[in-house]
Design an enzyme around this catalytic site. Structure first.
Site, PDB file in Angstrom:
ATOM      1  N   SER A  99       0.894  -1.423  -0.033  1.00  0.00           N
ATOM      2  CA  SER A  99       0.028   0.084   0.119  1.00  0.00           C
ATOM      3  C   SER A  99       0.675   1.192  -0.008  1.00  0.00           C
ATOM      4  O   SER A  99       1.664   1.692  -0.862  1.00  0.00           O
ATOM      5  CB  SER A  99      -1.049   0.078   1.282  1.00  0.00           C
ATOM      6  OG  SER A  99      -1.872   1.244   1.129  1.00  0.00           O
ATOM      7  N   ASP A 243      -3.541   6.328  -3.195  1.00  0.00           N
ATOM      8  CA  ASP A 243      -2.425   5.654  -2.432  1.00  0.00           C
ATOM      9  C   ASP A 243      -1.763   4.655  -3.517  1.00  0.00           C
ATOM     10  O   ASP A 243      -2.252   4.553  -4.594  1.00  0.00           O
ATOM     11  CB  ASP A 243      -2.742   5.228  -1.157  1.00  0.00           C
ATOM     12  CG  ASP A 243      -3.522   4.063  -1.171  1.00  0.00           C
ATOM     13  OD1 ASP A 243      -4.343   3.662  -2.330  1.00  0.00           O
ATOM     14  OD2 ASP A 243      -3.739   3.109  -0.164  1.00  0.00           O
ATOM     15  N   ASP A 247      -6.231   1.750  -3.482  1.00  0.00           N
ATOM     16  CA  ASP A 247      -7.574   1.503  -2.771  1.00  0.00           C
ATOM     17  C   ASP A 247      -8.106   2.545  -2.278  1.00  0.00           C
ATOM     18  O   ASP A 247      -9.395   2.518  -1.765  1.00  0.00           O
ATOM     19  CB  ASP A 247      -7.740   0.249  -2.337  1.00  0.00           C
ATOM     20  CG  ASP A 247      -6.625   0.095  -1.069  1.00  0.00           C
ATOM     21  OD1 ASP A 247      -5.843   1.332  -1.018  1.00  0.00           O
ATOM     22  OD2 ASP A 247      -6.697  -0.572  -0.229  1.00  0.00           O
TER      23      ASP A 247
END
Length: 454
Positions: A99, A243, A247
């Site tokens: 992420s 990001d 998501d």
């Protein structure tokens, strides 16, 4: 390698430094353990743009295939694109991404068919136990015929699915700056936005898992400075930042000012309720603004308050049949997207709402942004439980003040509230405060911080 899985397996996913904490050998064991725990006979995998992602993803696929499971690799994708594949194909899935973490990290987000989350209480602890038992000896040999590993491109289908959930056919032309942060938004945005009446100004669309321009975490104000400046320079209608695994989305208005994720939650909630005839349950976590449940009720819906974290939101959505859920971390969940989170669908809702009227974004969201908030403030502490107990002792018994411990400690009064939560992974306490005006919020925030840091 000698792996410490207690540092690697988190509450919701696997995440750590490569190769110091984990590598392809361990990824292969995770693949084998994943299919054993889920009972899957076929899975889908995808990965982000980090240098280590393709190798880790393929190793996981090998581990799964060795146990007789067919693997569909969708390759480079956003996390919500992997959720799309899991939902559309009815397959358990694994996404390789860390992420917004720095470049040396990587991780695995796992789900059951229909994008149902795999967390500590839904299989992740069992996966960890199996991997730990196999580290020295390797996974036991399977009698099954090895499964196949095949590739499939899902970007067009994913884009079409999203576009089918939001009517963008009649929006006015908009100029939008998108900062992909060298993450997967640079891969998905051009296809999802294709053909819309948008003038797209791309920033950092080059896929680069070393993040040469800024960290791919738009919740940190330092990481949206470039976007804010570009929106003002371009005279754009809005800016959107994604990001690293795309998501989550973060929005800035035409002035380059950040739009609170709570305001976005309220805006999308109102739109989804309208789409469902003014009825439905909306999930919000306990650090979203008071604005969210107010807007939900005003639009005929039923707000439900949950703990912070995607596994809690998704579980509550499944239980309650909720049509939408939002978190102040800029995660947005949709019933029509298998209860999974997708920043891209939230972005399309914002574009549809803005493009469906003539006003500015700042004017549009003003009705959803009603209170003064502190944002999340992290403090390093030696004794999380002791500090929380000190806060509880300070406010317990105060007239007009209520306390609840759904997630950390929430202290509420008529004109203000604050929540203090311990981090699961670091010696931190996280404070969020809100009040009806800025001076009250500052006073409440500072009083709580004095106790936390005392």
């Amino acid at each position: 390698m000698t792996a410490d899985l207690s540092q690697l397996v988190k509450a919701y996913d696997v995440r750590g430094v490569v190769p110091d904490q984990w590598d392809e050998t361990l990824a292969e064991l995770f693949g084998a353990a994943f299919v054993q725990v889920t009972g899957a006979d076929a899975i889908v995998t995808g990965h982000d743009m980090r240098p280590s992602s393709p190798g880790l993803s393929r190793a996981f696929a090998r581990g799964a295939a060795a146990r007789g499971v067919d693997v569909t690799e969708i390759g480079l994708c956003s996390t919500d694109q992997l959720y799309y594949a899991s939902g559309a194909f009815g397959l358990a899935g694994a996404m390789f991404t860390a992420s917004h973490n720095p470049a040396q990290y990587n991780g695995i987000k796992m789900c059951r068919p229909g994008a149902a989350p795999v967390g500590q209480d839904t299989g992740l602890s069992e996966i960890r136990e199996l991997v730990e038992s196999w580290i020295d000896s390797g996974a036991p040999t399977s009698d099954a015929t090895p499964g196949t590993i095949t590739q499939r491109d899902t970007l067009e289908d994913y884009s079409a699915h999203l576009r089918g959930l939001v009517d963008l056919t009649s929006i006015r032309p908009l100029k939008v700056v998108v900062d992909a942060g060298n993450g997967m938004g640079g891969h998905t945005v051009p296809t999802v936005f294709a053909g819309l009446p948008l003038t797209l100004v791309p920033m950092y669309f080059e896929l680069d898992g070393t993040f040469p321009n800024h960290e791919a975490n738009p919740l940190d104000p330092a990481n949206i400075v470039d976007l804010q400046k570009r929106v003002r320079e371009e005279g754009a209608d809005l800016g959107i930042a994604f990001d690293g695994d795309a998501d989550r989305c973060f929005v800035v208005d035409e002035r380059g000012e950040p739009v609170s994720p709570s305001a976005i939650t309220a805006l999308v909630a109102a739109r989804e309720l309208a789409r469902h005839g003014g009825k439905g349950t909306i999930i919000h976590n306990l650090i979203t603004s008071w604005s969210v449940p107010e807007v939900v009720r005003e639009n005929g819906g039923t707000p439900v308050r949950t703990r912070v974290g995607h596994s809690f939101i998704k579980a509550e959505m499944a239980t309650s049949g909720a049509i939408f859920g939002g978190e102040h971390s800029a995660h947005y969940y949709f019933k029509d997207f298998w209860n999974a989170d997708t920043g891209m669908l939230a972005a399309l809702h914002v574009l549809a709402a803005l493009g469906g009227q003539e006003g500015t974004l700042s004017a549009l969201v003003a009705q959803y942004d009603r209170y003064a908030g502190s944002g999340e403030i992290n403090s390093t502490v030696d004794d999380q439980a002791g500090r929380l107990a000190a806060i509880k002792k300070t406010y317990e018994g105060r007239e007009g003040v209520t306390l609840d411990e759904l997630d950390g400690l929430t202290v509420s009064a008529t004109d203000w509230w604050f929540n203090v939560r311990p981090s699961n992974t670091e010696p931190l306490l996280r404070l969020n405060a809100e009040a009806r005006d800025e001076p009250t919020m500052a006073k409440v925030r500072d009083e709580a911080l004095a106790i936390i840091r005392g």
